[in-house]
Design an enzyme around this catalytic site. Sequence first.
Site, PDB file in Angstrom:
ATOM      1  N   GLU A 226       0.873  -1.176   0.000  1.00 28.49           N
ATOM      2  CA  GLU A 226       0.000   0.000   0.000  1.00 28.49           C
ATOM      3  C   GLU A 226       0.908   1.223   0.000  1.00 28.49           C
ATOM      4  OE1 GLU A 226      -2.919  -0.335  -0.676  1.00 28.49           O
ATOM      5  OE2 GLU A 226      -3.374  -2.389  -0.119  1.00 28.49           O
ATOM      6  N   CYS A 260      -1.421   9.157   2.501  1.00 28.62           N
ATOM      7  CA  CYS A 260      -1.069   8.585   1.201  1.00 28.62           C
ATOM      8  C   CYS A 260      -2.105   8.930   0.139  1.00 28.62           C
ATOM      9  CB  CYS A 260      -0.892   7.073   1.312  1.00 28.62           C
ATOM     10  SG  CYS A 260      -2.367   6.204   1.918  1.00 28.62           S
TER      11      CYS A 260
END
Length: 485
Positions: A226, A260
């Site tokens: 991720e 993110c």
Amino acid sequence: MGLETRIEAVGDVARMAEVLRRQKAANIADGAPSLETRIGRLDRAIGILIKYEDAVVKALTQDFGARAPAVSGITDLGASLGPLKHAKAHLKTWMKPEKRKTSPAILGLLGAKAEVRFQPKGVVGIISPWNFPVNLTFAPLAGVLAAGNRAMIKPSEFTPATSDLMARMFADAFSEDEIAVFPGGPEIGQAFSDLAFDHLVFTGATSIARHVMKAAAANLVPVTLELGGKSPVILGKSADYATSAARIMAGKTLNAGQICLAPDYVMAPADQLATFVKEATSAVTAMFPTIKDNPDYTAVIAERHYERIKGYVDDARAKGAEIIEINPAGEDFSQQQHRKIPPTLILNPTEEMKVMQEEIFGPVLPVMTYQTVDEAIAYVNAHDRPLGLYYFGADAAEEQKVLTQTTSGGVTVNDVIFHVAMEDLPFGGVGPSGMGSYHGVDGFREFSHRKSIYRQLKNDLGPMKALRPPYGEGVKKFLAGQMKP
């Protein structure tokens, strides 16, 4: 690194290897855990989050220097409890074998059966980052525990108070044979990546992911990565600019942009640039009338990241960009207790600027312009595929064009970041922004081995015998049938 520290690190590495050995042995000895056992583990994970709520908030505030309890409550505590509760509510359904059709179908009619069973992989390693250290430990853990696995966790060295607290939290509710936590620096992280897990989850920078994936490859460990990247916002001409700017700036200032999925740059119609700047300024002013000592505004995690982000702004200014610092109270940030950077717009940046080459991970937002939406799409497609993409507008045809002609890990339409909060949607990247996905049933399946099982007919029928040597007319007829269009 001093001698004492090196000795301690060697001891930690040896302990990690021993815990992995014990967890793998326990997994084999105990077999796949029952529904009740899995729910019990999910309940214990939920319980420690509730029990240590105040301690978690204090540890996160200590690590960041300045972070609103509400931010920690929403993003780290609430966003951790949600996946665990969702898994608990749906686990019984997820665990059921999945019936599949036989090939050819006549086998099924005669009594043959095909199914997929979801089997625990065994021991899953989780390397979690510093930006949401609790959430990005517990969210994947929900799928890991639901799938019946055991876990070893390496939290970030950039949040030492929170990492140490999580080690105590898990030790309070789990044996090391179930879940074990290993705080420590980069040398511990490297050794952790080298372990022969049954699956490894890494959340963090793409540059570090390359090393993690290389280490995992040595043991053929499957990985879920991720990562991040430069998640774009495409503002359509039909967008409501006041609402759009408010949502974009809320996402960009949440955790000071250290997300993110934070919007990394905006592409606005050239004739609407001034409107967006005006509305973005108004939105920030409404949320943060002051910033420097405002407890609602999060500090940058560490000095090196503070200098990195400031460096992007200085580089863009030196190369001719227009810089708009949104500082409603006109505060002086040259001397401050915390590492706070006010929301900063960089107008019409160019490709040679560092801010357009690297993921920003801070409250700085480049704003580009386009003449047609095709130009915006072409720009996105000319760069690495992002973790998230955001489209704002009321033009259904334009929305579909953006959705079908771009590739990203996920999309939120008319807002930013929110798709990650949907427990029934898979969360993951594509290409440089990651591989694999979790959340909800997708996390359960990501951390399960999908075992194919076929049960043959009990009776040895003629057509089955005809496919065995010595080959004769039966095989010829079978092949002739297969070769038909």
